[in-house]
Design a protein around this motif. Sequence first.
Motif, PDB file in Angstrom:
ATOM      1  N   GLY A  37     -17.716 -24.208  -3.739  1.00 30.44           N
ATOM      2  CA  GLY A  37     -18.776 -23.968  -2.766  1.00 30.44           C
ATOM      3  C   GLY A  37     -19.168 -25.229  -2.009  1.00 30.44           C
ATOM      4  N   ILE A  38     -19.216 -26.365  -2.715  1.00 27.70           N
ATOM      5  CA  ILE A  38     -19.536 -27.633  -2.057  1.00 27.70           C
ATOM      6  C   ILE A  38     -18.446 -28.002  -1.054  1.00 27.70           C
ATOM      7  CG2 ILE A  38     -19.712 -30.134  -2.428  1.00 27.70           C
ATOM      8  CD1 ILE A  38     -21.225 -29.512  -5.007  1.00 27.70           C
ATOM      9  N   VAL A  39     -17.194 -27.903  -1.489  1.00 27.95           N
ATOM     10  CA  VAL A  39     -16.073 -28.234  -0.597  1.00 27.95           C
ATOM     11  C   VAL A  39     -16.068 -27.328   0.626  1.00 27.95           C
ATOM     12  CG1 VAL A  39     -13.554 -28.265  -0.416  1.00 27.95           C
ATOM     13  CG2 VAL A  39     -14.669 -29.231  -2.439  1.00 27.95           C
ATOM     14  N   LEU A  40     -16.231 -26.030   0.421  1.00 30.50           N
ATOM     15  CA  LEU A  40     -16.224 -25.101   1.552  1.00 30.50           C
ATOM     16  C   LEU A  40     -17.441 -25.298   2.457  1.00 30.50           C
ATOM     17  CD1 LEU A  40     -14.855 -21.839  -0.084  1.00 30.50           C
ATOM     18  CD2 LEU A  40     -13.662 -23.458   1.390  1.00 30.50           C
ATOM     19  N   GLY A  41     -18.562 -25.698   1.878  1.00 34.99           N
ATOM     20  CA  GLY A  41     -19.737 -26.009   2.699  1.00 34.99           C
ATOM     21  C   GLY A  41     -19.479 -27.194   3.610  1.00 34.99           C
TER      22      GLY A  41
END
Length: 130
Positions: A37-41
């Motif tokens: 989720g952090i990477v995709l954010g």
Amino acid sequence: MSFMEAVKTCFSKYVTFSGRARRSEYWYFTLFNFLVGIVLGIVDGVISGGDPDSVGIFGTIYSLAVFLPGLAVAIRRLHDTDRSGWWYLLVFIPIIGWIVLLVFFCTNGTEGENRFGHDPKHENEADVFS
């Protein structure tokens, strides 16, 4: 259970709501989703040029893709603590419900077989003795 083994197990049991899930399986899958989720954010932020009103398409698609596996592993984790999956509805009670679920997810599972199946910690031993 290792990190990658837990992630593979959760995706292979995509919509398996029966059975039990070890604590490590649940928490490693949760950590994996948090990191992705952090990477995709970040990717969505770069693509949108930092526009706060834009919708992160990659994060949204990923969230939809892992909704059912996340729900399934949470219910299997509740089964490991000898609770029905209906306890997951506590998520709709702000703060107090979340705290109760957090305690349930952090507690040890029941030793040995319970009404939801074999102990996942000793799953291979159950196959040997049966």
